[in-house]
Design an enzyme around this catalytic site. Structure first.
Site, PDB file in Angstrom:
ATOM      1  N   GLY A  11       1.244  -1.278  -0.298  1.00  0.00           N
ATOM      2  CA  GLY A  11      -0.474  -0.228  -0.058  1.00  0.00           C
ATOM      3  C   GLY A  11       0.500   1.390  -0.025  1.00  0.00           C
ATOM      4  O   GLY A  11       2.447   1.018   0.288  1.00  0.00           O
ATOM      5  N   ARG A  15      -2.492   8.405   4.047  1.00  0.00           N
ATOM      6  CA  ARG A  15      -2.862   9.211   4.911  1.00  0.00           C
ATOM      7  C   ARG A  15      -1.549   9.845   5.352  1.00  0.00           C
ATOM      8  O   ARG A  15      -1.416  10.176   5.885  1.00  0.00           O
ATOM      9  CB  ARG A  15      -3.670   8.621   6.457  1.00  0.00           C
ATOM     10  CG  ARG A  15      -5.149   8.629   6.152  1.00  0.00           C
ATOM     11  CD  ARG A  15      -5.365   7.245   6.365  1.00  0.00           C
ATOM     12  NE  ARG A  15      -5.901   7.011   6.518  1.00  0.00           N
ATOM     13  CZ  ARG A  15      -6.239   5.595   6.837  1.00  0.00           C
ATOM     14  NH1 ARG A  15      -7.070   5.631   8.151  1.00  0.00           N
ATOM     15  NH2 ARG A  15      -5.768   4.217   6.502  1.00  0.00           N
ATOM     16  N   GLN A  74       2.497  -7.187  -5.547  1.00  0.00           N
ATOM     17  CA  GLN A  74       1.070  -7.099  -6.027  1.00  0.00           C
ATOM     18  C   GLN A  74       1.150  -5.531  -6.718  1.00  0.00           C
ATOM     19  O   GLN A  74       1.216  -4.803  -6.772  1.00  0.00           O
ATOM     20  CB  GLN A  74       0.146  -6.375  -4.654  1.00  0.00           C
ATOM     21  CG  GLN A  74      -0.881  -6.440  -4.435  1.00  0.00           C
ATOM     22  CD  GLN A  74      -1.672  -6.148  -3.688  1.00  0.00           C
ATOM     23  OE1 GLN A  74      -1.182  -4.932  -3.100  1.00  0.00           O
ATOM     24  NE2 GLN A  74      -3.153  -6.176  -3.061  1.00  0.00           N
ATOM     25  N   TYR A 366      41.982  21.235  13.952  1.00  0.00           N
ATOM     26  CA  TYR A 366      41.326  20.687  12.402  1.00  0.00           C
ATOM     27  C   TYR A 366      42.256  18.842  12.343  1.00  0.00           C
ATOM     28  O   TYR A 366      43.001  19.903  11.927  1.00  0.00           O
ATOM     29  CB  TYR A 366      41.471  20.891  10.955  1.00  0.00           C
ATOM     30  CG  TYR A 366      41.157  19.584  10.245  1.00  0.00           C
ATOM     31  CD1 TYR A 366      39.456  19.397   9.884  1.00  0.00           C
ATOM     32  CD2 TYR A 366      41.484  20.436   9.708  1.00  0.00           C
ATOM     33  CE1 TYR A 366      39.211  18.485   9.250  1.00  0.00           C
ATOM     34  CE2 TYR A 366      41.014  19.069   8.218  1.00  0.00           C
ATOM     35  CZ  TYR A 366      40.175  18.365   8.439  1.00  0.00           C
ATOM     36  OH  TYR A 366      40.056  17.995   6.773  1.00  0.00           O
TER      37      TYR A 366
HETATM   38  C1  UD1 Z   1      -6.969  -3.614   7.494  1.00  0.00           C
HETATM   39  C2  UD1 Z   1      -8.005  -5.396   8.179  1.00  0.00           C
HETATM   40  C3  UD1 Z   1      -8.704  -4.260   9.024  1.00  0.00           C
HETATM   41  C4  UD1 Z   1      -7.662  -4.664  10.159  1.00  0.00           C
HETATM   42  C5  UD1 Z   1      -6.706  -3.180  10.139  1.00  0.00           C
HETATM   43  C6  UD1 Z   1      -5.445  -3.769  10.914  1.00  0.00           C
HETATM   44  C7  UD1 Z   1      -8.807  -5.783   5.871  1.00  0.00           C
HETATM   45  C8  UD1 Z   1      -9.354  -5.380   5.321  1.00  0.00           C
HETATM   46  N1  UD1 Z   1      -8.754  -5.221   7.043  1.00  0.00           N
HETATM   47  O1  UD1 Z   1      -8.055  -2.426   7.314  1.00  0.00           O
HETATM   48  O2  UD1 Z   1      -9.526  -5.197   9.563  1.00  0.00           O
HETATM   49  O3  UD1 Z   1      -8.482  -3.986  12.042  1.00  0.00           O
HETATM   50  O4  UD1 Z   1      -6.290  -3.681   9.090  1.00  0.00           O
HETATM   51  O5  UD1 Z   1      -4.484  -2.946  11.244  1.00  0.00           O
HETATM   52  O6  UD1 Z   1      -7.703  -6.383   5.812  1.00  0.00           O
HETATM   53  N2  UD1 Z   1      -2.192  -3.981   1.667  1.00  0.00           N
HETATM   54  C9  UD1 Z   1      -1.287  -4.430   0.395  1.00  0.00           C
HETATM   55  N3  UD1 Z   1      -2.019  -3.828  -0.653  1.00  0.00           N
HETATM   56  C10 UD1 Z   1      -3.562  -3.433  -0.820  1.00  0.00           C
HETATM   57  C11 UD1 Z   1      -3.863  -3.193   0.704  1.00  0.00           C
HETATM   58  C12 UD1 Z   1      -3.260  -3.292   1.248  1.00  0.00           C
HETATM   59  O7  UD1 Z   1      -0.078  -4.701   1.173  1.00  0.00           O
HETATM   60  O8  UD1 Z   1      -3.825  -3.979  -1.746  1.00  0.00           O
HETATM   61  C13 UD1 Z   1      -0.947  -3.749   2.862  1.00  0.00           C
HETATM   62  C14 UD1 Z   1      -0.586  -2.497   3.359  1.00  0.00           C
HETATM   63  O9  UD1 Z   1       0.707  -1.902   2.315  1.00  0.00           O
HETATM   64  C15 UD1 Z   1      -0.618  -2.669   5.125  1.00  0.00           C
HETATM   65  C16 UD1 Z   1      -1.488  -4.051   5.229  1.00  0.00           C
HETATM   66  O10 UD1 Z   1      -1.731  -3.855   3.820  1.00  0.00           O
HETATM   67  O11 UD1 Z   1       0.216  -2.689   5.237  1.00  0.00           O
HETATM   68  C17 UD1 Z   1      -2.854  -3.264   5.939  1.00  0.00           C
HETATM   69  O12 UD1 Z   1      -3.676  -2.282   4.368  1.00  0.00           O
HETATM   70  P1  UD1 Z   1      -4.604  -1.316   4.803  1.00  0.00           P
HETATM   71  O13 UD1 Z   1      -5.111  -0.369   4.587  1.00  0.00           O
HETATM   72  O14 UD1 Z   1      -3.576  -0.911   6.603  1.00  0.00           O
HETATM   73  O15 UD1 Z   1      -5.353  -1.537   5.858  1.00  0.00           O
HETATM   74  P2  UD1 Z   1      -6.440  -1.081   6.791  1.00  0.00           P
HETATM   75  O16 UD1 Z   1      -7.605  -0.592   6.072  1.00  0.00           O
HETATM   76  O17 UD1 Z   1      -5.869  -0.455   8.209  1.00  0.00           O
END
Ligand code: UD1
Ligand code: CA
Length: 452
Positions: A11, A15, A74, A366
């Site tokens: 990701g 934010r 990904q 120095y």
């Molecule tokens: C996710 C969980 C949520 C949990 C939270 C805990 C899901 C749908 N939701 O939400 O239930 O409470 O974590 O912190 O899983 N990432 C990828 N590829 C993507 C999307 C995300 O690699 O397509 C990675 C991000 O880089 C990150 C992690 O997955 O390291 C979590 O992604 P993030 O978007 O932060 O998930 P949350 O919305 O926090």
């Protein structure tokens, strides 16, 4: 049971408002993802795959030289479920699989072990780590059946008002039977508020296949703390530093004021060393026993011996031997090596130089590109003129040399053992051992009368 781990880190971290991918941001001197990978290793799992996408070069660079880490790409970030799918080729379907996010730098090996033990003892095909927190906003909520068994996870954006009031949250950390989870992932859809393939949906798919789903309710609230913005990053930083400070104090290091002492996770410090306030000790620094460091000192990637004192100074990629004293207000630059008992006093800069045993550079000097022998005294205001605008040249001061105050040593130049330079001299030619070199215009005295 063989364990593999997948860390999701594709990701962007919208934010953060950053050019860097979120998990490459640093807390306590290390990228977030390195904290997570470190905890996984400490828990005894060496088979680690990182799912990368956004800013993947930056993350690959962080782990360059770490041949054991595998990467899965990904290309488009279609959700956490889609992210895990990308790792399938790297994972043995017979193993147990730990899945984590790359943005939880406070995660500790002990919590991972507890999750694994719970997963194994319950013989679950999937286990999720949950926690009850007072402010669950933003997390997925864990919905349970009347008998307390797992029902499903609902994301903040998909949750109804009553679901939002649930305080048990999904940490985003799971154990799976690998083959089962990859099979079940083909059954999830992106039919939700964010149009993403949620990893959390896989739990429901497994449950509908009559698989056993475990919920490990952890009380390690800090460990699951996910970083989404820079406010949370600063909070993680504070918590990591507190942990480090506590570990150091418990191992015999005195911190006069932990709140104003900033020590990176990888730093090692020996017992009975005292760290005074407003001090930063960073990177791979190792400090010995019985030292006094600070106040107002910043040291990075350096090795400091035993019984060393450093006050109001900057030390960068240097090696300092036992019983040296440094500062106040000195600057030791990369490739500086001080042997035992060296004194570097106030307003002294040393660069890429080796200073022999018991030698002294007490004030305002120095010293660059120099090799200084044992028991040498370098007078106040001495400068090695090591640079002619194009190239750098060495200065060699043999054992027992005494450099008079305000000497300019124009390199390349060698001063033989036990020789002396007269104060204020500009030395441009080599000086043989046991001699005095003076370069000065004779002093003239012109009286008032003489001027008429
Ligand atoms: C996710 C969980 C949520 C949990 C939270 C805990 C899901 C749908 N939701 O939400 O239930 O409470 O974590 O912190 O899983 N990432 C990828 N590829 C993507 C999307 C995300 O690699 O397509 C990675 C991000 O880089 C990150 C992690 O997955 O390291 C979590 O992604 P993030 O978007 O932060 O998930 P949350 O919305 O926090
Ligand atoms: Ca998150």
């Amino acid at each position: 049971m063989h364990y593999a781990a997948v860390i999701l880190a594709a990701g962007k971290g919208v934010r953060m408002y950053s050019e860097l991918p979120k998990v490459a941001h640093r807390a306590a001197g290390k990228p977030l993802i390195s904290h997570v990978a470190g905890a996984v290793r400490e828990a005894g799992i060496d088979d680690i795959t990182l799912v990368v996408g956004h800013g993947r070069e930056v993350i690959e660079e962080i782990f360059a030289g770490d041949a054991k880490i595998k990467f899965a790409v990904q290309e488009q970030q279609l959700g956490t479920g889609h992210a895990l799918m990308q790792a399938e080729q790297e994972i043995d379907p017979a193993c147990s699989l730990l899945v984590l996010a790359g943005d939880t730098p406070l995660l500790q090996a002990s919590t991972i072990r507890q999750l694994i033990d719970f997963h194994q003892q319950g013989e679950y095909s999937a286990t999720l780590l949950s926690a009850k927190i007072s402010n669950p906003y933003g997390y997925g909520r864990v919905l349970r059946n009347i008998d307390d068994s797992f029902a499903r996870v609902v994301e903040e954006k998909d949750a109804s008002a009553s679901e939002k009031s649930i305080t048990e949250i999904n940490s985003g950390m799971y154990c799976f039977q690998a083959g089962e989870v990859f099979r079940a992932l083909t059954g999830i859809s992106s039919n939700n508020a964010q149009g993403e393939y949620y990893l959390t949906d896989v739990l429901e798919v497994l449950k509908n296949k009559q698989q056993k789903i475990g919920i490990f309710l952890s009380n390690a609230e800090e460990d699951i703390y996910g970083i989404n913005d820079r406010v949370q990053l600063a909070q993680a930083e504070t918590l990591l530093r507190q942990r480090k400070n506590i570990a150091l104090m418990k191992s015999g290091v005195t911190l006069i004021d932990p709140v104003s002492t900033f020590i990176d996770s990888a730093v090692q410090i020996g017992h009975d060393t005292i760290i005074l306030p407003f001090t930063f000790i960073e990177g791979e620094t190792v400090i010995g026993e019985h030292c006094e460091i600070g106040p107002g000192t910043r040291i990075n990637d350096s090795t400091i011996g035993d019984g060393v004192s450093i006050e109001y100074s900057r030390v960068k990629q240097a090696r300092v031997g036992d019983k040296c004293t440094i500062g106040p207000y000195s600057y030791l630059r990369p490739e500086t090596v001080l042997l035992e008992g060296v004194k570097v006093g106030d307003f002294v800069e040393v660069k890429k130089s080796t200073i022999g045993k018991n030698s002294k550079i007490p004030h305002l000097s120095y010293v660059g590109d120099a090799i200084v022998g044992n028991s040498v005294n370098i007078g106040a205001g001495t400068i090695t003129c090591n640079y002619d605008g194009k190239n750098k040249y060495p200065t060699i001061l043999e054992d027992g040399v005494f450099i008079g105050s305000n000497t300019n040593l124009v390199a390349p130049v060698t001063i033989g053992s036990n020789s002396i330079t007269g104060a204020g001299s500009t030395i441009t030619r080599d000086v043989p051992p046991q001699s005095l070199a003076v370069e000065r215009a004779p002093q003239k005295i012109i009286t008032r009368k003489g001027r008429n």
